[in-house]
Scaffold this motif. Structure first.
Motif, PDB file in Angstrom:
ATOM      1  N   SER A  59      -6.772   0.977 -16.232  1.00  0.00           N
ATOM      2  CA  SER A  59      -5.343   0.656 -16.246  1.00  0.00           C
ATOM      3  C   SER A  59      -4.787   0.991 -14.878  1.00  0.00           C
ATOM      4  O   SER A  59      -4.945   2.118 -14.387  1.00  0.00           O
ATOM      5  N   LEU A  60      -4.180  -0.003 -14.242  1.00  0.00           N
ATOM      6  CA  LEU A  60      -3.658   0.198 -12.895  1.00  0.00           C
ATOM      7  C   LEU A  60      -2.437  -0.689 -12.683  1.00  0.00           C
ATOM      8  O   LEU A  60      -2.188  -1.626 -13.441  1.00  0.00           O
ATOM      9  N   THR A  61      -1.685  -0.347 -11.636  1.00  0.00           N
ATOM     10  CA  THR A  61      -0.489  -1.121 -11.295  1.00  0.00           C
ATOM     11  C   THR A  61      -0.794  -2.008 -10.098  1.00  0.00           C
ATOM     12  O   THR A  61      -1.256  -1.523  -9.062  1.00  0.00           O
ATOM     13  N   VAL A  62      -0.541  -3.308 -10.253  1.00  0.00           N
ATOM     14  CA  VAL A  62      -0.784  -4.259  -9.172  1.00  0.00           C
ATOM     15  C   VAL A  62       0.526  -4.963  -8.849  1.00  0.00           C
ATOM     16  O   VAL A  62       1.115  -5.612  -9.718  1.00  0.00           O
ATOM     17  N   ASN A  63       0.989  -4.775  -7.629  1.00  0.00           N
ATOM     18  CA  ASN A  63       2.251  -5.391  -7.169  1.00  0.00           C
ATOM     19  C   ASN A  63       3.409  -5.053  -8.109  1.00  0.00           C
ATOM     20  O   ASN A  63       4.242  -5.904  -8.440  1.00  0.00           O
ATOM     21  N   GLY A  64       3.430  -3.797  -8.568  1.00  0.00           N
ATOM     22  CA  GLY A  64       4.523  -3.326  -9.406  1.00  0.00           C
ATOM     23  C   GLY A  64       4.381  -3.641 -10.882  1.00  0.00           C
ATOM     24  O   GLY A  64       5.228  -3.237 -11.685  1.00  0.00           O
ATOM     25  N   LEU A  80     -11.893  -8.383  -9.778  1.00  0.00           N
ATOM     26  CA  LEU A  80     -10.875  -8.136 -10.805  1.00  0.00           C
ATOM     27  C   LEU A  80      -9.574  -8.847 -10.436  1.00  0.00           C
ATOM     28  O   LEU A  80      -8.959  -9.517 -11.275  1.00  0.00           O
ATOM     29  N   LEU A  81      -9.161  -8.720  -9.192  1.00  0.00           N
ATOM     30  CA  LEU A  81      -7.917  -9.345  -8.747  1.00  0.00           C
ATOM     31  C   LEU A  81      -7.994 -10.870  -8.844  1.00  0.00           C
ATOM     32  O   LEU A  81      -7.070 -11.522  -9.349  1.00  0.00           O
ATOM     33  N   ALA A  96     -19.321  -7.983   1.657  1.00  0.00           N
ATOM     34  CA  ALA A  96     -20.147  -6.845   2.060  1.00  0.00           C
ATOM     35  C   ALA A  96     -19.373  -5.843   2.913  1.00  0.00           C
ATOM     36  O   ALA A  96     -19.965  -4.972   3.544  1.00  0.00           O
ATOM     37  N   GLY A  97     -18.056  -5.965   2.970  1.00  0.00           N
ATOM     38  CA  GLY A  97     -17.238  -5.013   3.715  1.00  0.00           C
ATOM     39  C   GLY A  97     -17.274  -5.174   5.213  1.00  0.00           C
ATOM     40  O   GLY A  97     -16.876  -4.259   5.939  1.00  0.00           O
ATOM     41  N   ALA A  98     -17.714  -6.335   5.701  1.00  0.00           N
ATOM     42  CA  ALA A  98     -17.873  -6.505   7.143  1.00  0.00           C
ATOM     43  C   ALA A  98     -16.803  -7.361   7.800  1.00  0.00           C
ATOM     44  O   ALA A  98     -16.697  -7.365   9.026  1.00  0.00           O
ATOM     45  N   CYS A  99     -15.997  -8.108   7.011  1.00  0.00           N
ATOM     46  CA  CYS A  99     -15.066  -9.057   7.644  1.00  0.00           C
ATOM     47  C   CYS A  99     -13.591  -8.701   7.436  1.00  0.00           C
ATOM     48  O   CYS A  99     -12.740  -9.153   8.189  1.00  0.00           O
ATOM     49  N   GLY A 100     -13.263  -7.927   6.398  1.00  0.00           N
ATOM     50  CA  GLY A 100     -11.888  -7.504   6.181  1.00  0.00           C
ATOM     51  C   GLY A 100     -10.996  -8.524   5.500  1.00  0.00           C
ATOM     52  O   GLY A 100      -9.810  -8.255   5.297  1.00  0.00           O
ATOM     53  N   ALA A 101     -11.538  -9.689   5.097  1.00  0.00           N
ATOM     54  CA  ALA A 101     -10.709 -10.717   4.467  1.00  0.00           C
ATOM     55  C   ALA A 101     -10.136 -10.259   3.128  1.00  0.00           C
ATOM     56  O   ALA A 101      -9.130 -10.795   2.665  1.00  0.00           O
ATOM     57  N   CYS A 102     -10.780  -9.270   2.508  1.00  0.00           N
ATOM     58  CA  CYS A 102     -10.355  -8.809   1.187  1.00  0.00           C
ATOM     59  C   CYS A 102      -9.485  -7.552   1.240  1.00  0.00           C
ATOM     60  O   CYS A 102      -9.271  -6.906   0.209  1.00  0.00           O
ATOM     61  N   THR A 103      -8.972  -7.186   2.399  1.00  0.00           N
ATOM     62  CA  THR A 103      -8.208  -5.944   2.544  1.00  0.00           C
ATOM     63  C   THR A 103      -6.961  -5.941   1.671  1.00  0.00           C
ATOM     64  O   THR A 103      -6.173  -6.890   1.671  1.00  0.00           O
ATOM     65  N   VAL A 104      -6.792  -4.868   0.906  1.00  0.00           N
ATOM     66  CA  VAL A 104      -5.580  -4.627   0.115  1.00  0.00           C
ATOM     67  C   VAL A 104      -5.192  -3.169   0.317  1.00  0.00           C
ATOM     68  O   VAL A 104      -5.918  -2.389   0.931  1.00  0.00           O
ATOM     69  N   LEU A 105      -4.032  -2.795  -0.214  1.00  0.00           N
ATOM     70  CA  LEU A 105      -3.591  -1.404  -0.148  1.00  0.00           C
ATOM     71  C   LEU A 105      -3.769  -0.763  -1.516  1.00  0.00           C
ATOM     72  O   LEU A 105      -3.337  -1.314  -2.526  1.00  0.00           O
ATOM     73  N   VAL A 106      -4.419   0.379  -1.542  1.00  0.00           N
ATOM     74  CA  VAL A 106      -4.570   1.180  -2.764  1.00  0.00           C
ATOM     75  C   VAL A 106      -3.899   2.513  -2.511  1.00  0.00           C
ATOM     76  O   VAL A 106      -4.309   3.268  -1.618  1.00  0.00           O
ATOM     77  N   GLU A 122      -8.400   4.037 -11.984  1.00  0.00           N
ATOM     78  CA  GLU A 122      -7.502   4.369 -13.086  1.00  0.00           C
ATOM     79  C   GLU A 122      -6.221   5.006 -12.552  1.00  0.00           C
ATOM     80  O   GLU A 122      -6.250   6.000 -11.822  1.00  0.00           O
ATOM     81  N   GLY A 123      -5.081   4.398 -12.905  1.00  0.00           N
ATOM     82  CA  GLY A 123      -3.787   4.936 -12.499  1.00  0.00           C
ATOM     83  C   GLY A 123      -3.372   4.606 -11.082  1.00  0.00           C
ATOM     84  O   GLY A 123      -2.288   5.002 -10.648  1.00  0.00           O
ATOM     85  N   ALA A 124      -4.181   3.864 -10.347  1.00  0.00           N
ATOM     86  CA  ALA A 124      -3.875   3.561  -8.942  1.00  0.00           C
ATOM     87  C   ALA A 124      -2.803   2.478  -8.829  1.00  0.00           C
ATOM     88  O   ALA A 124      -2.555   1.716  -9.760  1.00  0.00           O
ATOM     89  N   GLU A 125      -2.167   2.439  -7.656  1.00  0.00           N
ATOM     90  CA  GLU A 125      -1.204   1.388  -7.336  1.00  0.00           C
ATOM     91  C   GLU A 125      -1.808   0.507  -6.243  1.00  0.00           C
ATOM     92  O   GLU A 125      -2.136   0.993  -5.159  1.00  0.00           O
ATOM     93  N   VAL A 126      -1.938  -0.755  -6.565  1.00  0.00           N
ATOM     94  CA  VAL A 126      -2.572  -1.714  -5.656  1.00  0.00           C
ATOM     95  C   VAL A 126      -1.524  -2.722  -5.186  1.00  0.00           C
ATOM     96  O   VAL A 126      -0.733  -3.229  -5.982  1.00  0.00           O
ATOM     97  N   THR A 127      -1.523  -2.994  -3.889  1.00  0.00           N
ATOM     98  CA  THR A 127      -0.641  -4.012  -3.335  1.00  0.00           C
ATOM     99  C   THR A 127      -1.491  -5.072  -2.667  1.00  0.00           C
ATOM    100  O   THR A 127      -2.337  -4.766  -1.819  1.00  0.00           O
TER     101      THR A 127
END
Length: 209
Positions: A59-64, A80-81, A96-106, A122-127
């Motif tokens: 359970s997490l918060t995504v964009n409020g 998931l997103l 694979a974490g090499a290009c940064g195209a998937c960068t989000v804020l947690v 769990e419980g995180a806020e994702v933007t």
């Protein structure tokens, strides 16, 4: 006149023939048994691969907005997103974490969503990029506007990740100079080569210009 064949020789010849015939029959039976036994030996392996993978609930918060989902424990935040929440603005590039195209804020910090296990949030806020200006009538985020002003994109595929990383870079206090921005944005790849304009956009949003 050809030499006659004795009873012993005839018996010996028959014995050899009988032995060869018997050996062929046994070998054929062994091969047949192997073909029959093969699937049964492989059955446990097939059964193991068909087992349901371990799952968990997050359970997490995504964009409020609060979200809850039951997921395979191996599911990345990126999948998931995109696949369950329909937020496709976050792009899958190298996965694979090499290009940064998937960068989000947690919780306010930038992360590579492809390397982040969703079940651990769990419980995180994702933007994500969709959360910066959620309504069409809302003003753009200053960095989104700066990307437009500075013409800091071409194909646009890396742009969501660049913007999210740039926001994180500014919040972390790493936007004091072009050199510092380049260093702290180095994990985000632009295959179109818009790096100079991207740096200009981050500078503009940070108030450096």
């Amino acid at each position: 006149m050809p030499p006659s064949t004795t009873a012993d020789e005839s018996s010996s010849t028959l014995n050899r023939r009988t032995f060869l015939a018997a050996g062929t029959a046994v070998g054929g039976a062994a091969v047949a048994d192997g073909l029959i036994a093969g699937p049964s030996l492989a059955a446990p392996r097939e059964a193991a691969t068909s087992e349901t993978p371990p799952s968990g609930r997050v359970s997490l918060t995504v964009n409020g907005e609060r979200h809850a989902a039951v997921i395979d424990n191996r599911t990345s935040l990126l999948d998931l997103l995109r696949e369950q929440f329909g937020l496709t603005g976050t792009k899958k590039g190298c996965d694979a974490g090499a290009c940064g195209a998937c960068t989000v804020l947690v919780d306010g910090r930038r992360v590579n969503a492809c390397l982040t296990l969703a079940v651990r949030l769990e419980g995180a806020e994702v933007t994500t990029i969709e959360g910066l200006a959620p309504d069409e009538d809302d003003d753009l985020h200053p960095l989104q506007q700066a990307f437009i002003d500075q013409d800091a994109f071409q194909c646009g595929y890396c742009t969501p990740g660049q913007i999210m990383s740039g926001i994180g870079c500014i919040r972390e206090g790493h936007a004091g100079s072009p050199e510092e921005i380049r260093e702290w944005m180095s994990g985000n790849i632009c295959r179109c080569g818009c790096y100079v304009k991207i740096v200009n956009a981050v500078e503009q949003a940070a108030g450096a210009k």
